[in-house]
Write a protein that holds these residues in place. Structure first.
Motif, short mmCIF file in Angstrom:
data_model
loop_
_atom_site.label_atom_id
_atom_site.label_comp_id
_atom_site.label_asym_id
_atom_site.label_seq_id
_atom_site.Cartn_x
_atom_site.Cartn_y
_atom_site.Cartn_z
N ALA A 234 0.83 -1.21 0.00
CA ALA A 234 0.00 0.00 0.00
C ALA A 234 0.87 1.25 0.00
O ALA A 234 0.50 2.27 -0.61
N ALA A 235 2.03 1.21 0.65
CA ALA A 235 2.93 2.36 0.65
C ALA A 235 3.52 2.60 -0.74
O ALA A 235 3.69 3.74 -1.16
N VAL A 236 3.80 1.52 -1.47
CA VAL A 236 4.38 1.66 -2.81
C VAL A 236 3.31 2.08 -3.81
O VAL A 236 3.53 2.97 -4.63
N GLN A 237 2.13 1.48 -3.75
CA GLN A 237 1.10 1.69 -4.76
C GLN A 237 0.14 2.83 -4.46
O GLN A 237 -0.60 3.24 -5.34
N ASP B 38 -4.47 -3.01 -12.88
CA ASP B 38 -3.73 -1.78 -12.58
C ASP B 38 -2.70 -1.48 -13.66
O ASP B 38 -2.54 -0.32 -14.06
N THR B 39 -2.03 -2.50 -14.16
CA THR B 39 -1.03 -2.30 -15.21
C THR B 39 -1.69 -1.82 -16.50
O THR B 39 -1.19 -0.89 -17.15
N VAL B 40 -2.80 -2.42 -16.86
CA VAL B 40 -3.51 -2.00 -18.08
C VAL B 40 -4.00 -0.56 -17.94
O VAL B 40 -3.84 0.25 -18.87
N TYR B 41 -4.55 -0.22 -16.80
CA TYR B 41 -5.04 1.15 -16.58
C TYR B 41 -3.90 2.16 -16.67
O TYR B 41 -4.03 3.20 -17.32
N PHE C 141 2.49 4.36 -16.29
CA PHE C 141 3.18 3.14 -15.87
C PHE C 141 4.61 3.45 -15.48
O PHE C 141 5.33 4.16 -16.17
N SER C 142 5.03 2.88 -14.35
CA SER C 142 6.39 3.08 -13.87
C SER C 142 6.96 1.73 -13.42
O SER C 142 6.37 1.05 -12.58
N TRP C 143 8.11 1.39 -13.99
CA TRP C 143 8.77 0.14 -13.60
C TRP C 143 9.24 0.21 -12.15
O TRP C 143 9.30 -0.81 -11.47
N LEU C 144 9.60 1.40 -11.68
CA LEU C 144 10.07 1.56 -10.31
C LEU C 144 8.96 1.33 -9.28
O LEU C 144 9.25 1.11 -8.11
N GLN C 145 7.75 1.40 -9.73
CA GLN C 145 6.62 1.11 -8.85
C GLN C 145 6.11 -0.31 -9.07
O GLN C 145 5.68 -0.96 -8.12
N PHE C 146 6.19 -0.80 -10.28
CA PHE C 146 5.66 -2.12 -10.62
C PHE C 146 6.50 -3.26 -10.05
O PHE C 146 5.98 -4.21 -9.46
N LEU C 147 7.82 -3.20 -10.22
CA LEU C 147 8.69 -4.30 -9.79
C LEU C 147 8.69 -4.53 -8.28
O LEU C 147 8.58 -5.68 -7.84
N PRO C 148 8.77 -3.48 -7.43
CA PRO C 148 8.67 -3.74 -5.99
C PRO C 148 7.31 -4.31 -5.58
O PRO C 148 7.23 -5.16 -4.68
N THR C 149 6.27 -3.88 -6.27
CA THR C 149 4.93 -4.40 -5.97
C THR C 149 4.85 -5.89 -6.29
O THR C 149 4.35 -6.67 -5.48
#
Length: 112
Positions: A16-19, A60-63, A70-78
């Motif tokens: 939740a902190a990342v996303q 979430d990725t499609v949206y 879209f950010s890889w720095l947010q996607f990968l940690p999630t």
């Protein structure tokens, strides 16, 4: 058991902190609550948890791809945090043995 449930809750807080507020955080909350309900006797299947996690990440990725956010720095940690959560859930479901008892209304045990 309490340590496993605490670590699972911490995984959600970190997600939740990342996303922030997104589809991933909402469906991750649902899957985490389903897993945490083991403490009171509700046992969900790993397929249910996986389905919720995959659907949340996909939507979430499609949206975010549609609106160029879209950010890889947010996607990968999630993805990493949710994989750790699924790993914890799988570990709990395979290693720990829970006693299941069925109680029916109207049946009384005779002690004498």
């Amino acid at each position: 058991m309490n340590v496993v449930l605490t670590v699972a809750a911490v995984m959600y807080v970190l997600t939740a902190a990342v996303q922030k507020f997104s589809m991933v955080s909402i469906l991750s909350l649902v899957s985490t609550c389903l897993f945490l309900s083991r403490k009171i006797g509700h046992f969900c299947k790993i397929k249910t948890l996986l389905g919720l996690e995959i659907v949340g990440l996909f939507l979430d990725t499609v949206y975010k791809c549609m609106f160029s956010k879209f950010s890889w720095l947010q996607f990968l940690p999630t993805v990493l945090l949710r994989l750790v959560f699924i790993g914890i859930a799988y570990y709990d479901m395979t290693v720990f043995v829970y006693v299941k008892e069925k109680h029916r209304k109207g049946e009384k045990e005779d002690l004498w």
